[in-house]
Write a protein that holds these residues in place. Sequence first.
Motif, PDB file in Angstrom:
ATOM      1  N   VAL A 199       0.898  -1.190  -0.050  1.00  0.00           N
ATOM      2  CA  VAL A 199      -0.079  -0.087  -0.113  1.00  0.00           C
ATOM      3  C   VAL A 199       0.775   1.085  -0.045  1.00  0.00           C
ATOM      4  CG1 VAL A 199      -1.690   1.404   1.269  1.00  0.00           C
ATOM      5  CG2 VAL A 199      -1.810  -1.113   1.408  1.00  0.00           C
ATOM      6  N   GLU A 200       0.605   2.148  -0.922  1.00  0.00           N
ATOM      7  CA  GLU A 200       1.420   3.272  -0.771  1.00  0.00           C
ATOM      8  C   GLU A 200       1.119   4.140   0.402  1.00  0.00           C
ATOM      9  OE1 GLU A 200       1.833   7.610  -3.521  1.00  0.00           O
ATOM     10  OE2 GLU A 200       1.294   5.694  -4.744  1.00  0.00           O
ATOM     11  N   GLU A 201       2.131   4.534   1.135  1.00  0.00           N
ATOM     12  CA  GLU A 201       1.850   5.133   2.402  1.00  0.00           C
ATOM     13  C   GLU A 201       2.358   6.603   2.417  1.00  0.00           C
ATOM     14  OE1 GLU A 201       2.905   1.105   5.191  1.00  0.00           O
ATOM     15  OE2 GLU A 201       4.455   2.704   4.886  1.00  0.00           O
ATOM     16  N   GLY A 202       3.019   6.870   1.394  1.00  0.00           N
ATOM     17  CA  GLY A 202       3.491   8.348   1.276  1.00  0.00           C
ATOM     18  C   GLY A 202       4.350   8.822   0.262  1.00  0.00           C
ATOM     19  N   ARG A 203       4.997  10.077   0.081  1.00  0.00           N
ATOM     20  CA  ARG A 203       5.910  10.356  -0.803  1.00  0.00           C
ATOM     21  C   ARG A 203       6.647  11.388  -0.348  1.00  0.00           C
ATOM     22  NH1 ARG A 203       4.655   9.790  -6.896  1.00  0.00           N
ATOM     23  NH2 ARG A 203       3.109   8.086  -6.789  1.00  0.00           N
ATOM     24  N   GLU A 204       8.015  11.499  -0.612  1.00  0.00           N
ATOM     25  CA  GLU A 204       8.927  12.264  -0.511  1.00  0.00           C
ATOM     26  C   GLU A 204       8.852  13.305  -1.793  1.00  0.00           C
ATOM     27  OE1 GLU A 204      12.828  11.395   1.338  1.00  0.00           O
ATOM     28  OE2 GLU A 204      12.007   9.427   1.800  1.00  0.00           O
ATOM     29  N   ARG A 205       8.444  14.288  -1.927  1.00  0.00           N
ATOM     30  CA  ARG A 205       8.099  15.106  -3.028  1.00  0.00           C
ATOM     31  C   ARG A 205       8.985  15.785  -3.671  1.00  0.00           C
ATOM     32  NH1 ARG A 205       4.028  19.552  -2.150  1.00  0.00           N
ATOM     33  NH2 ARG A 205       5.417  19.848  -0.314  1.00  0.00           N
ATOM     34  N   GLU A 206       9.546  15.496  -5.023  1.00  0.00           N
ATOM     35  CA  GLU A 206      10.587  15.946  -5.687  1.00  0.00           C
ATOM     36  C   GLU A 206      12.041  15.865  -4.746  1.00  0.00           C
ATOM     37  OE1 GLU A 206       9.986  19.786  -7.111  1.00  0.00           O
ATOM     38  OE2 GLU A 206       8.043  19.239  -8.238  1.00  0.00           O
ATOM     39  N   ALA A 207      12.320  14.692  -4.611  1.00  0.00           N
ATOM     40  CA  ALA A 207      13.331  14.285  -3.576  1.00  0.00           C
ATOM     41  C   ALA A 207      14.789  13.849  -4.422  1.00  0.00           C
ATOM     42  CB  ALA A 207      12.807  13.210  -2.292  1.00  0.00           C
ATOM     43  N   VAL A 208      14.490  13.468  -5.641  1.00  0.00           N
ATOM     44  CA  VAL A 208      15.433  12.632  -6.555  1.00  0.00           C
ATOM     45  C   VAL A 208      15.497  13.382  -7.842  1.00  0.00           C
ATOM     46  CG1 VAL A 208      16.111  10.748  -7.566  1.00  0.00           C
ATOM     47  CG2 VAL A 208      14.983  10.542  -5.391  1.00  0.00           C
ATOM     48  N   LEU A 209      16.865  14.029  -8.025  1.00  0.00           N
ATOM     49  CA  LEU A 209      16.930  14.446  -9.450  1.00  0.00           C
ATOM     50  C   LEU A 209      17.406  13.177 -10.560  1.00  0.00           C
ATOM     51  CD1 LEU A 209      17.397  17.031 -11.315  1.00  0.00           C
ATOM     52  CD2 LEU A 209      19.751  16.969 -10.220  1.00  0.00           C
ATOM     53  N   TYR A 210      16.936  13.015 -11.550  1.00  0.00           N
ATOM     54  CA  TYR A 210      16.672  12.242 -12.405  1.00  0.00           C
ATOM     55  C   TYR A 210      16.690  12.735 -13.669  1.00  0.00           C
ATOM     56  CZ  TYR A 210      16.375   7.826 -15.182  1.00  0.00           C
ATOM     57  OH  TYR A 210      16.613   6.957 -16.318  1.00  0.00           O
ATOM     58  N   GLU A 211      17.748  12.555 -14.698  1.00  0.00           N
ATOM     59  CA  GLU A 211      17.717  13.012 -16.004  1.00  0.00           C
ATOM     60  C   GLU A 211      16.851  14.454 -16.138  1.00  0.00           C
ATOM     61  OE1 GLU A 211      19.702  11.627 -17.537  1.00  0.00           O
ATOM     62  OE2 GLU A 211      19.131   9.345 -18.169  1.00  0.00           O
ATOM     63  N   ARG A 212      17.713  15.439 -15.358  1.00  0.00           N
ATOM     64  CA  ARG A 212      17.137  16.793 -15.367  1.00  0.00           C
ATOM     65  C   ARG A 212      15.854  17.451 -14.792  1.00  0.00           C
ATOM     66  NH1 ARG A 212      20.295  20.727 -16.493  1.00  0.00           N
ATOM     67  NH2 ARG A 212      18.487  21.924 -17.517  1.00  0.00           N
ATOM     68  N   GLN A 213      15.138  16.006 -14.232  1.00  0.00           N
ATOM     69  CA  GLN A 213      13.934  16.156 -13.698  1.00  0.00           C
ATOM     70  C   GLN A 213      13.807  15.977 -12.271  1.00  0.00           C
ATOM     71  OE1 GLN A 213      10.307  14.868 -15.869  1.00  0.00           O
ATOM     72  NE2 GLN A 213      11.867  14.540 -17.708  1.00  0.00           N
ATOM     73  N   TRP A 214      12.871  16.458 -11.487  1.00  0.00           N
ATOM     74  CA  TRP A 214      12.831  16.266 -10.000  1.00  0.00           C
ATOM     75  C   TRP A 214      11.535  15.016  -9.970  1.00  0.00           C
ATOM     76  CZ3 TRP A 214      16.357  17.256  -6.820  1.00  0.00           C
ATOM     77  CH2 TRP A 214      17.298  18.565  -6.981  1.00  0.00           C
ATOM     78  N   TRP A 215      11.858  13.965  -9.310  1.00  0.00           N
ATOM     79  CA  TRP A 215      10.922  12.967  -9.105  1.00  0.00           C
ATOM     80  C   TRP A 215      10.700  12.664  -7.365  1.00  0.00           C
ATOM     81  CZ3 TRP A 215       8.844  10.549 -13.325  1.00  0.00           C
ATOM     82  CH2 TRP A 215       9.504  11.126 -14.557  1.00  0.00           C
ATOM     83  N   ASP A 216       9.357  12.107  -7.089  1.00  0.00           N
ATOM     84  CA  ASP A 216       9.026  11.574  -5.738  1.00  0.00           C
ATOM     85  C   ASP A 216       9.950  10.269  -5.642  1.00  0.00           C
ATOM     86  OD1 ASP A 216       7.381  13.922  -5.816  1.00  0.00           O
ATOM     87  OD2 ASP A 216       5.649  12.783  -6.001  1.00  0.00           O
ATOM     88  N   VAL A 217       9.983  10.179  -4.200  1.00  0.00           N
ATOM     89  CA  VAL A 217      10.317   8.793  -3.509  1.00  0.00           C
ATOM     90  C   VAL A 217       8.827   8.218  -3.168  1.00  0.00           C
ATOM     91  CG1 VAL A 217      11.679   7.548  -1.867  1.00  0.00           C
ATOM     92  CG2 VAL A 217      12.774   9.543  -3.074  1.00  0.00           C
ATOM     93  N   VAL A 218       8.550   7.008  -3.606  1.00  0.00           N
ATOM     94  CA  VAL A 218       7.294   6.584  -3.244  1.00  0.00           C
ATOM     95  C   VAL A 218       7.695   5.637  -2.278  1.00  0.00           C
ATOM     96  CG1 VAL A 218       5.228   5.303  -4.081  1.00  0.00           C
ATOM     97  CG2 VAL A 218       6.547   7.006  -5.691  1.00  0.00           C
ATOM     98  N   ARG A 219       6.933   5.697  -0.885  1.00  0.00           N
ATOM     99  CA  ARG A 219       7.127   4.711   0.126  1.00  0.00           C
ATOM    100  C   ARG A 219       5.811   3.787   0.180  1.00  0.00           C
ATOM    101  NH1 ARG A 219      11.481   5.260   3.313  1.00  0.00           N
ATOM    102  NH2 ARG A 219      12.507   7.366   3.167  1.00  0.00           N
TER     103      ARG A 219
END
Length: 248
Positions: A199-219
Amino acid sequence: MSAPEPYAPTLLNAWRSPRLIYRAIEDNPFDRQTLWAFADNDPVSIAMVSMRPLSPQPSAAVQRFYERLHLLYIRVFVCLPPTEEEIAQWEGLIAEKAEKSGLTATLDVEKLKGEFPRPEAKPIGVLTLLAPSEEGLHHRNAMIGIGLTTGYRGQGYGAEAVNWVLDWGFMRLGLHRIWLAAFAYNERAVKLYKRLGFVEEGREREAVLYERQWWDVVRLGMLEGEWEALRKKQAEENEAEAEKKKEE
């Protein structure tokens, strides 16, 4: 009639799942080199599971893993067993060597097998179960870490390994909650974990930089009650399928 096996199949096959074998990661040159190739020298693995910058790592970098061994409930290679063809080739080699040497005694043949070892399981990935800090052990939580090497992704091995470690953690270790994390750009992993019952419990918003874009970490997490319900449902479905086959 032979006597019934006194041990449960789940115990006899504790280190196996239908297609895979799980073996401990040792501190030896082969395992260190394998870990480096999987985790520190594969750009896809680094990008999919690591927060560190994408850059080539020296083989000495695997020491970081060994320094954390005491924190891991499970630290295994995900392995494919030897194929029937590989076993047959090995048996043929032993028979050929024994015949050429005139060996007939069992002890002599066993010595020959020591010189030409049986094919071993082939590592294709790494699977870990990380304990919390000592102060948090009573909460009975743990985090899964998994990575498969190039050529073995997308074949269901990851799902099989995650299911195995879920069963181990809840059944063997008595955990209450098991969780993991995935980067949002790794859509295949996020979909897989949800399909397995996380079950998705939460996200760290825009915590990862990948290919010049910001992405969430999904927990994502799974509780022992959810795992029990899931396995009960699967057992009922398997039983119904078996009954259906009997009727056909």
